[in-house]
Design a protein around this motif. Structure first.
Motif, PDB file in Angstrom:
ATOM      1  N   ILE A 129       0.869  -1.192   0.000  1.00 53.36           N
ATOM      2  CA  ILE A 129       0.000   0.000   0.000  1.00 53.36           C
ATOM      3  C   ILE A 129       0.897   1.231   0.000  1.00 53.36           C
ATOM      4  N   THR A 130       0.708   2.082  -0.997  1.00 51.43           N
ATOM      5  CA  THR A 130       1.694   3.152  -1.205  1.00 51.43           C
ATOM      6  C   THR A 130       1.052   4.544  -1.277  1.00 51.43           C
ATOM      7  N   PRO A 131       1.849   5.571  -0.986  1.00 54.30           N
ATOM      8  CA  PRO A 131       1.345   6.954  -0.953  1.00 54.30           C
ATOM      9  C   PRO A 131       1.573   7.684  -2.275  1.00 54.30           C
ATOM     10  N   TRP A 132       1.106   8.939  -2.326  1.00 55.41           N
ATOM     11  CA  TRP A 132       1.169   9.733  -3.556  1.00 55.41           C
ATOM     12  C   TRP A 132       2.441  10.533  -3.693  1.00 55.41           C
ATOM     13  N   ASN A 133       3.233  10.675  -2.616  1.00 54.52           N
ATOM     14  CA  ASN A 133       4.345  11.634  -2.715  1.00 54.52           C
ATOM     15  C   ASN A 133       5.516  11.123  -3.552  1.00 54.52           C
ATOM     16  N   ILE A 160      -0.680  -4.655  -5.468  1.00 51.80           N
ATOM     17  CA  ILE A 160      -0.345  -3.258  -5.193  1.00 51.80           C
ATOM     18  C   ILE A 160      -1.634  -2.454  -5.046  1.00 51.80           C
ATOM     19  N   LYS A 161      -1.691  -1.603  -4.021  1.00 50.70           N
ATOM     20  CA  LYS A 161      -2.823  -0.666  -3.865  1.00 50.70           C
ATOM     21  C   LYS A 161      -2.218   0.730  -3.844  1.00 50.70           C
ATOM     22  N   PRO A 162      -2.149   1.396  -5.016  1.00 49.24           N
ATOM     23  CA  PRO A 162      -1.511   2.715  -5.049  1.00 49.24           C
ATOM     24  C   PRO A 162      -2.434   3.779  -4.450  1.00 49.24           C
ATOM     25  N   ALA A 163      -1.873   4.947  -4.190  1.00 52.85           N
ATOM     26  CA  ALA A 163      -2.661   6.061  -3.642  1.00 52.85           C
ATOM     27  C   ALA A 163      -3.677   6.527  -4.677  1.00 52.85           C
ATOM     28  N   GLU A 164      -4.823   6.997  -4.180  1.00 58.26           N
ATOM     29  CA  GLU A 164      -5.894   7.434  -5.087  1.00 58.26           C
ATOM     30  C   GLU A 164      -5.510   8.671  -5.896  1.00 58.26           C
ATOM     31  N   ASP A 165      -4.566   9.473  -5.370  1.00 58.30           N
ATOM     32  CA  ASP A 165      -4.152  10.668  -6.104  1.00 58.30           C
ATOM     33  C   ASP A 165      -3.223  10.338  -7.278  1.00 58.30           C
ATOM     34  N   ASN A 180     -11.492   4.312  -2.235  1.00 57.94           N
ATOM     35  CA  ASN A 180     -12.020   3.954  -0.916  1.00 57.94           C
ATOM     36  C   ASN A 180     -11.165   2.813  -0.360  1.00 57.94           C
ATOM     37  N   ALA A 181     -10.041   3.205   0.250  1.00 61.53           N
ATOM     38  CA  ALA A 181      -9.016   2.220   0.604  1.00 61.53           C
ATOM     39  C   ALA A 181      -9.367   1.358   1.813  1.00 61.53           C
ATOM     40  N   ALA A 182     -10.155   1.893   2.748  1.00 64.31           N
ATOM     41  CA  ALA A 182     -10.289   1.218   4.048  1.00 64.31           C
ATOM     42  C   ALA A 182     -10.795  -0.233   3.962  1.00 64.31           C
ATOM     43  N   ILE A 195     -10.546  -2.329   1.592  1.00 63.29           N
ATOM     44  CA  ILE A 195      -9.509  -3.162   0.972  1.00 63.29           C
ATOM     45  C   ILE A 195      -8.355  -3.372   1.955  1.00 63.29           C
ATOM     46  N   GLY A 196      -8.024  -2.302   2.687  1.00 63.58           N
ATOM     47  CA  GLY A 196      -7.006  -2.432   3.727  1.00 63.58           C
ATOM     48  C   GLY A 196      -7.424  -3.482   4.750  1.00 63.58           C
ATOM     49  N   GLU A 197      -8.702  -3.479   5.097  1.00 68.56           N
ATOM     50  CA  GLU A 197      -9.195  -4.443   6.084  1.00 68.56           C
ATOM     51  C   GLU A 197      -9.084  -5.875   5.560  1.00 68.56           C
ATOM     52  N   SER A 207       3.027  -4.360   3.414  1.00 63.95           N
ATOM     53  CA  SER A 207       4.032  -3.303   3.497  1.00 63.95           C
ATOM     54  C   SER A 207       3.338  -1.996   3.159  1.00 63.95           C
ATOM     55  N   PHE A 208       3.435  -1.048   4.080  1.00 65.67           N
ATOM     56  CA  PHE A 208       2.688   0.198   3.943  1.00 65.67           C
ATOM     57  C   PHE A 208       3.611   1.394   4.085  1.00 65.67           C
ATOM     58  N   THR A 209       3.446   2.363   3.224  1.00 63.07           N
ATOM     59  CA  THR A 209       4.072   3.672   3.422  1.00 63.07           C
ATOM     60  C   THR A 209       2.967   4.709   3.395  1.00 63.07           C
ATOM     61  N   GLY A 210       2.908   5.545   4.411  1.00 67.76           N
ATOM     62  CA  GLY A 210       1.850   6.552   4.457  1.00 67.76           C
ATOM     63  C   GLY A 210       1.771   7.169   5.831  1.00 67.76           C
ATOM     64  N   SER A 211       0.567   7.611   6.178  1.00 64.96           N
ATOM     65  CA  SER A 211       0.424   8.352   7.428  1.00 64.96           C
ATOM     66  C   SER A 211       0.518   7.435   8.650  1.00 64.96           C
ATOM     67  N   THR A 212       0.952   8.016   9.756  1.00 59.25           N
ATOM     68  CA  THR A 212       1.083   7.273  11.002  1.00 59.25           C
ATOM     69  C   THR A 212      -0.276   6.718  11.426  1.00 59.25           C
ATOM     70  N   GLU A 213      -1.297   7.523  11.227  1.00 55.93           N
ATOM     71  CA  GLU A 213      -2.649   7.134  11.642  1.00 55.93           C
ATOM     72  C   GLU A 213      -3.094   5.849  10.927  1.00 55.93           C
ATOM     73  N   VAL A 214      -2.946   5.825   9.599  1.00 52.25           N
ATOM     74  CA  VAL A 214      -3.357   4.636   8.846  1.00 52.25           C
ATOM     75  C   VAL A 214      -2.421   3.464   9.160  1.00 52.25           C
ATOM     76  N   GLY A 215      -1.140   3.753   9.344  1.00 50.09           N
ATOM     77  CA  GLY A 215      -0.188   2.693   9.703  1.00 50.09           C
ATOM     78  C   GLY A 215      -0.592   2.001  11.000  1.00 50.09           C
ATOM     79  N   LYS A 216      -1.004   2.793  11.989  1.00 47.14           N
ATOM     80  CA  LYS A 216      -1.418   2.208  13.271  1.00 47.14           C
ATOM     81  C   LYS A 216      -2.681   1.365  13.097  1.00 47.14           C
ATOM     82  N   TRP A 217      -3.566   1.857  12.270  1.00 55.64           N
ATOM     83  CA  TRP A 217      -4.823   1.141  12.004  1.00 55.64           C
ATOM     84  C   TRP A 217      -4.522  -0.223  11.373  1.00 55.64           C
ATOM     85  N   LEU A 218      -3.612  -0.230  10.408  1.00 57.58           N
ATOM     86  CA  LEU A 218      -3.255  -1.494   9.754  1.00 57.58           C
ATOM     87  C   LEU A 218      -2.569  -2.444  10.745  1.00 57.58           C
ATOM     88  N   PHE A 219      -1.722  -1.885  11.583  1.00 52.82           N
ATOM     89  CA  PHE A 219      -1.001  -2.688  12.582  1.00 52.82           C
ATOM     90  C   PHE A 219      -2.006  -3.355  13.523  1.00 52.82           C
TER      91      PHE A 219
HETATM   92  P1  ADP Z   1      -1.137  10.267   2.982  1.00 53.03           P
HETATM   93  O1  ADP Z   1      -2.305  10.539   2.079  1.00 53.03           O
HETATM   94  O2  ADP Z   1      -0.895  11.296   4.022  1.00 53.03           O
HETATM   95  O3  ADP Z   1       0.090   9.778   2.272  1.00 53.03           O
HETATM   96  P2  ADP Z   1      -2.519   7.906   3.845  1.00 53.03           P
HETATM   97  O4  ADP Z   1      -2.004   7.043   4.930  1.00 53.03           O
HETATM   98  O5  ADP Z   1      -3.894   8.416   3.936  1.00 53.03           O
HETATM   99  O6  ADP Z   1      -1.464   9.050   3.832  1.00 53.03           O
HETATM  100  O7  ADP Z   1      -2.367   7.191   2.441  1.00 53.03           O
HETATM  101  C1  ADP Z   1      -1.343   6.299   2.103  1.00 53.03           C
HETATM  102  C2  ADP Z   1      -1.930   5.101   1.401  1.00 53.03           C
HETATM  103  O8  ADP Z   1      -2.751   4.396   2.319  1.00 53.03           O
HETATM  104  C3  ADP Z   1      -2.812   5.419   0.211  1.00 53.03           C
HETATM  105  O9  ADP Z   1      -2.623   4.413  -0.768  1.00 53.03           O
HETATM  106  C4  ADP Z   1      -4.204   5.331   0.793  1.00 53.03           C
HETATM  107  O10 ADP Z   1      -5.190   5.017  -0.151  1.00 53.03           O
HETATM  108  C5  ADP Z   1      -4.021   4.179   1.739  1.00 53.03           C
HETATM  109  N1  ADP Z   1      -5.006   4.089   2.823  1.00 53.03           N
HETATM  110  C6  ADP Z   1      -5.679   5.080   3.445  1.00 53.03           C
HETATM  111  N2  ADP Z   1      -6.486   4.564   4.402  1.00 53.03           N
HETATM  112  C7  ADP Z   1      -6.315   3.222   4.369  1.00 53.03           C
HETATM  113  C8  ADP Z   1      -6.850   2.118   5.094  1.00 53.03           C
HETATM  114  N3  ADP Z   1      -7.718   2.286   6.073  1.00 53.03           N
HETATM  115  N4  ADP Z   1      -6.424   0.881   4.757  1.00 53.03           N
HETATM  116  C9  ADP Z   1      -5.523   0.693   3.794  1.00 53.03           C
HETATM  117  N5  ADP Z   1      -4.980   1.667   3.083  1.00 53.03           N
HETATM  118  C10 ADP Z   1      -5.360   2.923   3.360  1.00 53.03           C
END
Ligand code: ADP
Length: 489
Positions: free
Chosen positions: A157-161, A183-188, A217-219, A221-223, A235-247
């Motif tokens: 799961i990857t971010p947009w930056n 692969i689940k890329p960022a929506e942006d 709508n990632a959540a 699929i993340g679940e 393997s996830f790169t992204g926000s701390t909040e979503v990382g904790k949720w996945l953990f």
């Molecule tokens: P940011 O947008 O700040 O990089 P996010 O953590 O929101 O951080 O996004 C990073 C990736 O995680 C994106 O691919 C996004 O779609 C995905 N993502 C967001 N929420 C969830 C979730 N609940 N489960 C799985 N992936 C998620």
């Protein structure tokens, strides 16, 4: 990709599951916009959990039943090399797609393709070096053999930056190890990801080995990734909040997880520093990708004797930065990625202003350029209760704090629950070793502002993550260690 867009052959409008380019089962799609001007760059399937389940199943079959499981390390390496070479041949097209969907200046986008592709090359080389051990046994009639085996299906799961490099850093390692991937890329930024997968298809990976699911709508699929026993690693790169949720969500299945989350990087300039070099590094570390990188310097700590001089030098450089549409070759700073980011950056600046910080440059939106442009900004006297200090701004804002002693600045730098990167500038060798040891981060730049490389281990401590990517350590996230006891010899 300028003006009336002629879409390059790499812009895909379908996702890729089990070797087929397909629509969402619901037939839904979503548009991908250009943050510089709001124009639509492309449209991709808006997949749901059913589509993701098909992708997981395809990856599982490919891992267990297809020829992939019988590939030798050298064969996996050859495929990765082919992929590398195809990406290399299409640097310009991929960079244009990336710049259009992320707003990243075109030169930086080219740099990212080269940097990201270096992971494919590196892991093509590493694939053949996933060694086990034979360990001297304590018993005469026994032999201790250790081998490394691929995990199985890995969800990435990857971010947009970094729309390309965050995928290759994971996919290169996973495929080298012998895993299959979803692969689940960022929506942006799904278009860069799809272009990458298109080239992987051309390279000839067997069907089901590489799958990609696009969604806004990632959540759910993340679940699924967290809960499905068929997914062996996330393997996830992204926000701390979503990382904790996945953990949390993957804890029940004791799933392998690697997390690259946010940072709050200190950038410390000591009195002994070479200020020219420190300012160069500050510009590079802070303004790359409009400040939207997790290793960007977030808090600048300047020692009292050089505080004013550093600010003078920095200001001259910041004033001359060219902000604009990233497709123009001389632009250095593009727009922020989306409204949420824009509101965050401007909100943090207002918060600091209201708490007494002093705006030395910028501190305002640049509406004339477009809705998502924000001025490069320098703010001094940032108090430790300001959001700019406690949180990661992810924008073009230099937040400055003055300090007196080394002890004081180490305490301040480490006063964060995050610990990804840290930078400091000093020409005093004893200080260099002392401070490098004491900073609570996973990566330290000493007299250097850009530290990422395929050869080096990337990762954080504290709440910045688990695991390492890149380097020979990057493979470890995708293998299990198996111990075989040969007895009664
Ligand atoms: P940011 O947008 O700040 O990089 P996010 O953590 O929101 O951080 O996004 C990073 C990736 O995680 C994106 O691919 C996004 O779609 C995905 N993502 C967001 N929420 C969830 C979730 N609940 N489960 C799985 N992936 C998620």
């Amino acid at each position: 990709l300028q003006g009336t867009r002629t879409f390059s052959s790499l812009v895909q409008s379908k996702a890729f599951i089990n070797g087929n380019w397909i629509n969402a089962s619901s037939n839904k799609t979503f548009d991908v916009g250009n943050p510089a001007n709001g124009s639509v760059v492309g449209s991709v399937p808006n997949m749901d959990v059913n589509d993701a389940a098909l992708a997981v199943q395809a990856a599982k079959n490919a891992f267990e039943q297809s020829e992939w499981s019988k590939f030798t390390a050298k064969e996996r390496s050859s495929l990765l090399k082919k992929w590398f070479s195809l990406i290399d041949k299409n640097v310009n097209e991929i960079s244009s797609i990336m710049s259009a969907e992320s707003g990243k200046p075109i030169n930086e986008a080219r740099g990212e393709v080269a940097y990201g592709n270096a992971f494919i090359e590196w892991f093509a080389e590493e694939a053949r070096r996933i060694y086990g051990d034979i360990i001297p046994s304590p018993a005469k009639d026994r032999e201790i053999i250790v081998m490394k085996q691929p995990l199985g299906v890995a969800a990435l799961i990857t971010p947009w930056n970094f729309p390309l490099a965050m995928i290759t850093r994971k996919a290169g390692a996973a495929l080298a190890a012998g895993c299959t991937i979803v692969i689940k890329p960022a929506e942006d930024t799904p278009l860069t990801a799809l272009a990458l997968v298109k080239l992987a298809e051309e390279a000839g990976f067997p069907e089901g080995v590489i799958n990609i699911v696009t969604t806004n709508n990632a959540a759910p699929i993340g679940e699924l990734f967290c809960k499905s026993p068929d997914v062996k690693g996330i393997s996830f790169t992204g926000s701390t909040e979503v990382g904790k949720w996945l953990f949390r969500n993957s804890s029940d299945g004791i799933k392998r997880i690697s997390l690259e989350l946010g940072g709050n990087a200190p950038f410390i300039v000591f009195n002994t520093a070479n200020l020219e070099k420190a300012v160069d590094a500050a510009i590079a570390s802070k303004f790359r990708n409009c400040g939207q990188t997790c290793v960007s310097a977030n808090r600048f700590f300047l020692q009292h004797q050089i505080h004013d001089k550093f600010i003078d030098l920095l200001k001259q450089r910041v004033e001359s930065l060219k902000v604009g549409d990233g497709s123009q070759p001389d632009v250095q700073i593009g727009p922020l990625i989306n409204n949420m980011q824009f509101n965050k950056v401007s909100g943090y600046v207002e918060d600091a202003r209201s708490k007494g910080a002093e705006i030395l440059f910028g501190g305002n939106p640049l509406e004339k350029l477009g809705k998502l442009f924000y001025s490069p900004t320098i703010i001094s006297n940032v108090p430790s209760n300001a959001k700019l200090y406690t949180e990661e701004v992810f924008g073009p804002v230099v937040s400055i704090v003055k300090f007196k002693t080394e002890e004081e600045v180490i305490l301040a730098a480490n006063n964060s629950r995050r610990g990804l990167a840290g930078y400091f500038f000093s020409e005093n060798i004893q200080q260099v070793f002392r401070v490098a040891r004491l900073l609570e981060v996973g990566m330290v730049g000493v007299n250097e502002g850009l530290i990422s490389a395929a050869e080096a281990p990337f990762g954080g401590v504290k709440e910045s993550g688990i695991g390492r990517e890149g380097s020979h350590h990057g493979i470890d996230e995708y293998v299990e260690i198996k111990y075989i006891c040969m007895g009664n010899l």
